[in-house]
Write an enzyme that holds these catalytic residues in place. Structure first.
Site, PDB file in Angstrom:
ATOM      1  N   HIS A  55       0.872  -1.171   0.000  1.00  0.00           N
ATOM      2  CA  HIS A  55       0.000   0.000   0.000  1.00  0.00           C
ATOM      3  C   HIS A  55       0.912   1.224   0.000  1.00  0.00           C
ATOM      4  O   HIS A  55       2.021   1.153   0.552  1.00  0.00           O
ATOM      5  CB  HIS A  55      -0.844   0.081   1.272  1.00  0.00           C
ATOM      6  CG  HIS A  55      -1.784  -1.055   1.468  1.00  0.00           C
ATOM      7  ND1 HIS A  55      -1.416  -2.229   2.056  1.00  0.00           N
ATOM      8  CD2 HIS A  55      -3.103  -1.175   1.172  1.00  0.00           C
ATOM      9  CE1 HIS A  55      -2.466  -3.039   2.109  1.00  0.00           C
ATOM     10  NE2 HIS A  55      -3.495  -2.435   1.576  1.00  0.00           N
ATOM     11  N   ASP A  58       2.245   1.699   3.426  1.00  0.00           N
ATOM     12  CA  ASP A  58       3.163   0.691   3.986  1.00  0.00           C
ATOM     13  C   ASP A  58       4.598   1.188   3.830  1.00  0.00           C
ATOM     14  O   ASP A  58       5.495   0.781   4.563  1.00  0.00           O
ATOM     15  CB  ASP A  58       3.065  -0.651   3.252  1.00  0.00           C
ATOM     16  CG  ASP A  58       1.701  -1.303   3.388  1.00  0.00           C
ATOM     17  OD1 ASP A  58       0.958  -0.949   4.314  1.00  0.00           O
ATOM     18  OD2 ASP A  58       1.386  -2.175   2.550  1.00  0.00           O
ATOM     19  N   MET A  89       2.560  -5.656  -7.758  1.00  0.00           N
ATOM     20  CA  MET A  89       1.263  -5.033  -7.463  1.00  0.00           C
ATOM     21  C   MET A  89       1.422  -3.949  -6.405  1.00  0.00           C
ATOM     22  O   MET A  89       2.230  -4.082  -5.486  1.00  0.00           O
ATOM     23  CB  MET A  89       0.292  -6.119  -6.982  1.00  0.00           C
ATOM     24  CG  MET A  89      -1.069  -5.636  -6.564  1.00  0.00           C
ATOM     25  SD  MET A  89      -1.176  -5.091  -4.840  1.00  0.00           S
ATOM     26  CE  MET A  89      -1.751  -6.573  -4.028  1.00  0.00           C
ATOM     27  N   GLU A 182     -10.918  -6.286  -5.401  1.00  0.00           N
ATOM     28  CA  GLU A 182     -10.946  -7.359  -4.386  1.00  0.00           C
ATOM     29  C   GLU A 182     -12.204  -7.245  -3.534  1.00  0.00           C
ATOM     30  O   GLU A 182     -12.460  -6.221  -2.907  1.00  0.00           O
ATOM     31  CB  GLU A 182      -9.696  -7.244  -3.509  1.00  0.00           C
ATOM     32  CG  GLU A 182      -9.671  -8.271  -2.386  1.00  0.00           C
ATOM     33  CD  GLU A 182      -8.384  -8.202  -1.565  1.00  0.00           C
ATOM     34  OE1 GLU A 182      -7.415  -7.541  -1.991  1.00  0.00           O
ATOM     35  OE2 GLU A 182      -8.356  -8.811  -0.482  1.00  0.00           O
ATOM     36  N   LYS A 184     -14.871  -8.523  -0.413  1.00  0.00           N
ATOM     37  CA  LYS A 184     -14.902  -9.105   0.936  1.00  0.00           C
ATOM     38  C   LYS A 184     -16.313  -8.862   1.479  1.00  0.00           C
ATOM     39  O   LYS A 184     -16.833  -7.758   1.330  1.00  0.00           O
ATOM     40  CB  LYS A 184     -13.846  -8.422   1.814  1.00  0.00           C
ATOM     41  CG  LYS A 184     -13.700  -9.041   3.194  1.00  0.00           C
ATOM     42  CD  LYS A 184     -12.528  -8.394   3.945  1.00  0.00           C
ATOM     43  CE  LYS A 184     -12.394  -8.969   5.336  1.00  0.00           C
ATOM     44  NZ  LYS A 184     -11.294  -8.357   6.097  1.00  0.00           N
ATOM     45  N   GLU A 218      -9.775 -13.422  -3.060  1.00  0.00           N
ATOM     46  CA  GLU A 218      -9.012 -13.903  -1.904  1.00  0.00           C
ATOM     47  C   GLU A 218      -9.696 -15.130  -1.303  1.00  0.00           C
ATOM     48  O   GLU A 218     -10.904 -15.112  -1.058  1.00  0.00           O
ATOM     49  CB  GLU A 218      -8.879 -12.796  -0.854  1.00  0.00           C
ATOM     50  CG  GLU A 218      -8.205 -13.326   0.413  1.00  0.00           C
ATOM     51  CD  GLU A 218      -7.865 -12.267   1.450  1.00  0.00           C
ATOM     52  OE1 GLU A 218      -7.354 -11.204   1.060  1.00  0.00           O
ATOM     53  OE2 GLU A 218      -8.092 -12.529   2.639  1.00  0.00           O
ATOM     54  N   HIS A 221     -11.750 -14.431   1.875  1.00  0.00           N
ATOM     55  CA  HIS A 221     -12.959 -13.620   1.698  1.00  0.00           C
ATOM     56  C   HIS A 221     -14.094 -14.415   1.054  1.00  0.00           C
ATOM     57  O   HIS A 221     -15.250 -14.301   1.472  1.00  0.00           O
ATOM     58  CB  HIS A 221     -12.636 -12.374   0.869  1.00  0.00           C
ATOM     59  CG  HIS A 221     -11.600 -11.501   1.508  1.00  0.00           C
ATOM     60  ND1 HIS A 221     -11.105 -10.368   0.923  1.00  0.00           N
ATOM     61  CD2 HIS A 221     -10.953 -11.610   2.701  1.00  0.00           C
ATOM     62  CE1 HIS A 221     -10.208  -9.807   1.722  1.00  0.00           C
ATOM     63  NE2 HIS A 221     -10.093 -10.554   2.795  1.00  0.00           N
ATOM     64  N   ASP A 246      -5.183 -13.420  -4.188  1.00  0.00           N
ATOM     65  CA  ASP A 246      -4.728 -13.374  -2.792  1.00  0.00           C
ATOM     66  C   ASP A 246      -4.888 -14.768  -2.197  1.00  0.00           C
ATOM     67  O   ASP A 246      -5.991 -15.202  -1.859  1.00  0.00           O
ATOM     68  CB  ASP A 246      -5.543 -12.354  -1.984  1.00  0.00           C
ATOM     69  CG  ASP A 246      -5.008 -10.929  -2.155  1.00  0.00           C
ATOM     70  OD1 ASP A 246      -4.049 -10.741  -2.947  1.00  0.00           O
ATOM     71  OD2 ASP A 246      -5.535 -10.019  -1.497  1.00  0.00           O
ATOM     72  N   ASP A 256     -11.955 -12.638   9.276  1.00  0.00           N
ATOM     73  CA  ASP A 256     -10.935 -12.801   8.232  1.00  0.00           C
ATOM     74  C   ASP A 256      -9.616 -13.268   8.851  1.00  0.00           C
ATOM     75  O   ASP A 256      -8.919 -12.486   9.490  1.00  0.00           O
ATOM     76  CB  ASP A 256     -10.751 -11.438   7.541  1.00  0.00           C
ATOM     77  CG  ASP A 256      -9.849 -11.497   6.333  1.00  0.00           C
ATOM     78  OD1 ASP A 256      -9.720 -12.575   5.726  1.00  0.00           O
ATOM     79  OD2 ASP A 256      -9.278 -10.444   5.989  1.00  0.00           O
ATOM     80  N   ASP A 258      -6.837 -14.894   7.327  1.00  0.00           N
ATOM     81  CA  ASP A 258      -5.591 -14.705   6.552  1.00  0.00           C
ATOM     82  C   ASP A 258      -4.498 -15.686   6.973  1.00  0.00           C
ATOM     83  O   ASP A 258      -3.353 -15.300   7.227  1.00  0.00           O
ATOM     84  CB  ASP A 258      -5.067 -13.263   6.695  1.00  0.00           C
ATOM     85  CG  ASP A 258      -6.019 -12.235   6.100  1.00  0.00           C
ATOM     86  OD1 ASP A 258      -6.789 -12.574   5.183  1.00  0.00           O
ATOM     87  OD2 ASP A 258      -5.982 -11.073   6.550  1.00  0.00           O
ATOM     88  N   ASP A 292      -1.625 -13.235   0.645  1.00  0.00           N
ATOM     89  CA  ASP A 292      -2.134 -12.176   1.524  1.00  0.00           C
ATOM     90  C   ASP A 292      -2.498 -12.836   2.854  1.00  0.00           C
ATOM     91  O   ASP A 292      -3.664 -13.112   3.132  1.00  0.00           O
ATOM     92  CB  ASP A 292      -3.352 -11.488   0.900  1.00  0.00           C
ATOM     93  CG  ASP A 292      -3.815 -10.331   1.763  1.00  0.00           C
ATOM     94  OD1 ASP A 292      -3.076  -9.956   2.692  1.00  0.00           O
ATOM     95  OD2 ASP A 292      -4.917  -9.801   1.527  1.00  0.00           O
TER      96      ASP A 292
HETATM   97  C1  GLT Z   1      -5.863  -5.819   4.069  1.00  0.00           C
HETATM   98  C2  GLT Z   1      -6.958  -6.720   3.568  1.00  0.00           C
HETATM   99  C3  GLT Z   1      -6.540  -7.488   2.383  1.00  0.00           C
HETATM  100  C4  GLT Z   1      -6.276  -6.654   1.173  1.00  0.00           C
HETATM  101  C5  GLT Z   1      -5.134  -5.739   1.336  1.00  0.00           C
HETATM  102  C6  GLT Z   1      -5.081  -4.799   0.160  1.00  0.00           C
HETATM  103  S1  GLT Z   1      -5.071  -4.921   2.850  1.00  0.00           S
HETATM  104  O1  GLT Z   1      -4.890  -6.572   4.735  1.00  0.00           O
HETATM  105  O2  GLT Z   1      -7.345  -7.601   4.632  1.00  0.00           O
HETATM  106  O3  GLT Z   1      -7.418  -8.509   2.071  1.00  0.00           O
HETATM  107  O4  GLT Z   1      -5.930  -7.508   0.121  1.00  0.00           O
HETATM  108  O5  GLT Z   1      -5.643  -3.571   0.425  1.00  0.00           O
HETATM  109 MN    MN Z   2      -8.286 -11.362   4.179  1.00  0.00          MN
HETATM  110 MN    MN Z   3      -6.564  -9.537   0.345  1.00  0.00          MN
END
Ligand code: GLT
Ligand code: MN
Ligand code: MN
Length: 392
Positions: A55, A58, A89, A182, A184, A218, A221, A246, A256, A258, A292
């Site tokens: 980002h 970041d 990216m 993306e 979610k 993702e 998500h 992702d 979420d 991750d 991600d």
């Molecule tokens: C954040 C989010 C991710 C996104 C990122 C991109 S930032 O961590 O949870 O799923 O991909 O903005």
């Molecule tokens: Mn996520």
């Molecule tokens: Mn993501």
């Protein structure tokens, strides 16, 4: 070093926010010190990753001056060159600052929407400066709790206006950049607009420059929404819209998470890798393979690098398993058997009066078709045995 250790040719990438995650959650503070982006690039290169994503904030703090920005970016570029790393990216943080508490592109206040679009223009300049060719939009705050605050119709229109405007910016600047949206379903908002990859795919078809906009699905998500990531990715691939991905893991019915790729729903991960690699015969995905995800809060920095290696190794192991599965003669037999019914005469060739007449004349025995066993139990068991490493 073994066959599953990642190398640059594997096209693996991580966000600065992933391996840089300091383990903060809503119930507790950081458990790891924040590393400098340069240290993160060095660590990722050592692990065998090819790319690092970011980002704007970041790397460059929200309130940095132009000269501070230039110094930070210069130092980061030196590290990229030294470590032979690229930035496939980049994206724009439209969720951290309090200004974005009720959305960015969809906020009711036109000044917030203007600030968000302008911030993205700057982030696109940075993305181009770093050589990124994909720009992700994750609308973290684009949603509601108190739904009476705005019409969802207005929200979607504002979203479209922002993306159309930014496509115009990229085109005018002649940046070789495409957009990846993306989805979610929720978190941090109660409900997010455009909550799934399927919603995004339709939204894209309404954009002025739809050809330069695709999706960034993702795993976590789609799983949060209770959907099949493999089916969503398949639909994106079929329409040429899988611009980025992702990769991570997620238990259903949770926030979420991750998690490290492949650490949950191993069969979903296997089927996803099989699809991306095209081992069943489809055209493979050739873009960056981005993770991600972040390490458990139990880990120190050593654990973070274990996590990063784990994501990449699991992908490569699953790729080998998928190749073996699709090369298995019994698997091939079952798949062929399922595809060798009476040929559908010409549906794929499109409508014509003659083809419709031929279709009507075709002899199809519904009872025989209905009585046939498809051997999916055997097929799935073969997949499980390949996955468990006892076959192939
Ligand atoms: C954040 C989010 C991710 C996104 C990122 C991109 S930032 O961590 O949870 O799923 O991909 O903005
Ligand atoms: Mn996520
Ligand atoms: Mn993501």
């Amino acid at each position: 070093m073994d066959a599953f250790d990642p190398v640059r040719e594997d096209r693996f990438s991580f966000g600065l926010w992933t391996v840089g995650n300091i383990g903060r959650d809503p119930f507790g503070g950081p458990v790891r010190p924040a590393l400098d982006p340069v240290q993160l690039v060095e660590g990722l290169a050592e692990c065998g990753a090819a790319g690092v994503n970011l980002h704007d904030n970041d790397l460059v703090p929200f309130d940095a001056s132009a000269s501070e920005r230039d110094a930070i970016v210069g130092r980061f570029k030196d590290a990229l060159t030294r470590c032979h790393m690229s930035v496939p990216m980049a994206t724009c943080n439209l969720f951290t600052h309090p200004l974005f508490k009720d959305g960015a592109f969809t906020a009711n206040d036109p000044a917030v929407r203007a600030f968000a679009v302008r911030k993205c223009m700057d982030a696109l300049d940075l993305a181009n400066d770093l050589g990124a060719t994909i720009f992700v939009f994750w609308g973290g705050r684009e949603g509601t709790e108190a739904d009476a605050c705005r019409s969802p119709i207005t929200a979607i229109r504002h979203m479209r206006e922002a993306i159309d405007f930014l496509c115009g910016y990229v085109k005018e600047r002649r940046y070789p950049i495409v957009f990846a949206l993306e989805a979610k379903p929720n978190e941090p908002r109660g409900d997010t607009y455009l909550p799934t990859t399927g919603h995004m795919l339709h939204f894209i078809s309404t954009l002025q420059h739809h050809e330069m906009v695709g999706v960034n699905p993702e795993v976590a998500h789609e799983t949060m929404a209770g959907l099949s990531m493999v089916h969503g990715v398949g639909q994106a691939m079929e329409t040429g819209k899988l611009f980025h991905i992702d990769l991570n893991a997620q238990k259903i019915g949770r926030y979420d998470q991750d998690l490290r790729f492949g650490s949950e729903d191993l069969r979903g991960a296997f089927l996803l890798v099989r699809l991306l690699e095209g081992t069943a015969g489809n055209a493979p995905y050739t873009g960056p393979l981005h993770f991600d995800a972040h390490a458990y809060r139990t880990e120190d920095q050593q654990g973070v690098w274990d996590f990063a290696r784990g994501c990449m190794r699991t992908y490569k192991v699953l790729k080998a398993r998928a190749q073996a599965f699709d090369a298995d003669s019994e698997v091939q037999q079952i798949l062929q058997h399922n595809h060798t019914g009476v040929a559908h005469q010409g549906i794929a060739a499109g409508w014509s009066t003659e083809r419709a007449a031929a279709l009507r004349a075709q002899r199809i025995d519904p009872d025989a078709l209905g009585a046939r066993g498809l051997r999916h139990e055997r097929l799935d068991q073969l997949m499980i045995e390949h996955l468990l490493g006892v076959r192939g």
